[in-house]
Design a protein around this motif. Structure first.
Motif, short mmCIF file in Angstrom:
data_model
loop_
_atom_site.label_atom_id
_atom_site.label_comp_id
_atom_site.label_asym_id
_atom_site.label_seq_id
_atom_site.Cartn_x
_atom_site.Cartn_y
_atom_site.Cartn_z
N TRP A 2 1.12 -0.99 0.16
CA TRP A 2 0.30 -0.46 -0.55
C TRP A 2 1.06 1.26 -0.19
O TRP A 2 2.10 1.26 0.01
CB TRP A 2 -0.90 -0.23 1.12
N ALA A 3 0.23 2.71 -0.13
CA ALA A 3 0.71 3.46 -0.20
C ALA A 3 0.04 4.67 0.08
O ALA A 3 -1.01 4.64 0.21
CB ALA A 3 1.74 4.35 -1.94
N SER A 4 0.89 5.84 0.67
CA SER A 4 -0.54 7.10 0.99
C SER A 4 -1.11 7.74 -0.85
O SER A 4 -1.83 8.04 -0.54
CB SER A 4 0.33 7.54 1.92
N TRP A 5 -0.23 7.39 -0.93
CA TRP A 5 -0.63 8.65 -2.81
C TRP A 5 -1.40 7.46 -3.54
O TRP A 5 -1.83 8.06 -4.44
CB TRP A 5 0.67 8.68 -2.99
N CYS A 6 -2.29 6.48 -2.80
CA CYS A 6 -2.65 5.32 -3.91
C CYS A 6 -4.46 5.21 -3.36
O CYS A 6 -4.54 4.81 -2.44
CB CYS A 6 -1.87 4.12 -3.19
N PRO A 7 -4.88 6.12 -4.06
CA PRO A 7 -6.56 6.46 -3.81
C PRO A 7 -7.36 4.76 -3.91
O PRO A 7 -8.24 4.72 -2.11
CB PRO A 7 -7.92 7.07 -4.31
N PRO A 8 -6.75 3.80 -4.11
CA PRO A 8 -7.71 2.52 -3.99
C PRO A 8 -7.15 1.69 -1.85
O PRO A 8 -7.62 1.79 -1.90
CB PRO A 8 -7.10 2.04 -5.25
N PRO A 47 -3.70 -0.98 -5.03
CA PRO A 47 -2.56 -1.76 -3.31
C PRO A 47 -2.27 -2.86 -4.08
O PRO A 47 -3.69 -3.29 -5.63
CB PRO A 47 -3.39 -1.85 -2.83
N GLU A 48 -1.88 -4.59 -3.25
CA GLU A 48 -2.37 -5.70 -4.17
C GLU A 48 -2.25 -6.77 -2.85
O GLU A 48 -1.01 -5.87 -1.77
CB GLU A 48 -1.03 -6.24 -4.98
N THR A 49 -2.63 -7.49 -2.44
CA THR A 49 -2.52 -8.85 -1.21
C THR A 49 -2.70 -9.83 -1.51
O THR A 49 -2.65 -10.38 -2.27
CB THR A 49 -3.59 -8.54 -0.67
N PHE A 50 -0.92 -10.31 -1.19
CA PHE A 50 -1.18 -11.49 -1.55
C PHE A 50 -1.47 -12.59 0.19
O PHE A 50 -1.01 -12.17 1.46
CB PHE A 50 0.47 -12.07 -1.47
N VAL A 51 -1.70 -14.15 -0.49
CA VAL A 51 -2.04 -15.28 1.24
C VAL A 51 -0.84 -15.22 1.10
O VAL A 51 -0.28 -16.44 0.32
CB VAL A 51 -3.82 -15.56 0.43
N ILE A 52 -0.28 -15.40 2.74
CA ILE A 52 1.26 -16.40 2.82
C ILE A 52 0.31 -17.56 3.73
O ILE A 52 -0.09 -17.47 4.95
CB ILE A 52 2.02 -15.65 3.09
#
Length: 179
Positions: free
Chosen positions: A72-78, A140-145
């Motif tokens: 994630w990032a603060s500059w990322c609206p999603p 954003p991108e999310t991974f399941v580990i």
């Protein structure tokens, strides 16, 4: 009267292009961006400390517990849009580890102060080195580990309640059951 075929070609090509785009946008799997790393060990975690927050380390991926890794990032609206859903997952007891991607530390902290910090541990990836190793293409991108540090699935885009129910929870359950 004879019609010049060159006059018909542009509208036919345009109609074909519109049909191609429309079919692509209405496919059920349009959000699926498979990861080349799925089924393999997660790449090394190499992050910088973000202020005094607990640092996300490589060992945390091999804790025996299913976890989510969220870039994630603060500059990322999603990222802003998905923040309440990520927070809700953390409140359920799901371990979410955060990677602040190509961001300014003060802006990242402002983001967390405003929207809450759902991350059990977090780190900064200011030069996107870890993101590149993980194959991140957008935020954003999310991974399941799984509990052994293997990537089971990747979700590109903001997490919604629907994504949680249709993709993340089933992947986490498969990981817990070992299938």
């Amino acid at each position: 009267m004879k019609i010049n075929p060159l006059l018909i070609l542009p509208p036919v090509l345009l109609a074909g292009f519109v049909a191609f785009v429309a079919v692509g946008n209405f496919r059920e799997d349009r959000d699926d961006l498979p990861s080349a790393r799925a089924g393999h060990a997660a790449p090394n975690v190499e992050l910088a400390q973000l202020e005094d927050l607990p640092l996300f380390t490589d060992d945390m991926l091999r804790s025996g517990e299913v976890t989510l890794v969220n870039f994630w990032a603060s500059w990322c609206p999603p990222c802003r849009a998905e923040a309440p859903v990520v927070e809700a997952l953390a409140h359920e007891g799901i371990t979410v580890l955060g990677v602040n991607y190509r961001d300014e530390p003060d802006r990242a902290m402002d983001f967390l102060d405003e929207l809450g910090n759902p991350y059990a541990a977090i780190g900064a990836d200011p030069r996107a080195r870890m993101g590149l190793d993980w194959g991140v293409v957008g935020l954003p991108e999310t991974f399941v580990i799984d509990g052994e540090g293997n990537i089971l699935m990747r979700h590109a885009g903001p997490i919604t309640e629907e994504i949680v129910e249709t993709r993340l929870r089933p992947a986490m359950e498969r990981a817990r059951s070992g299938s």
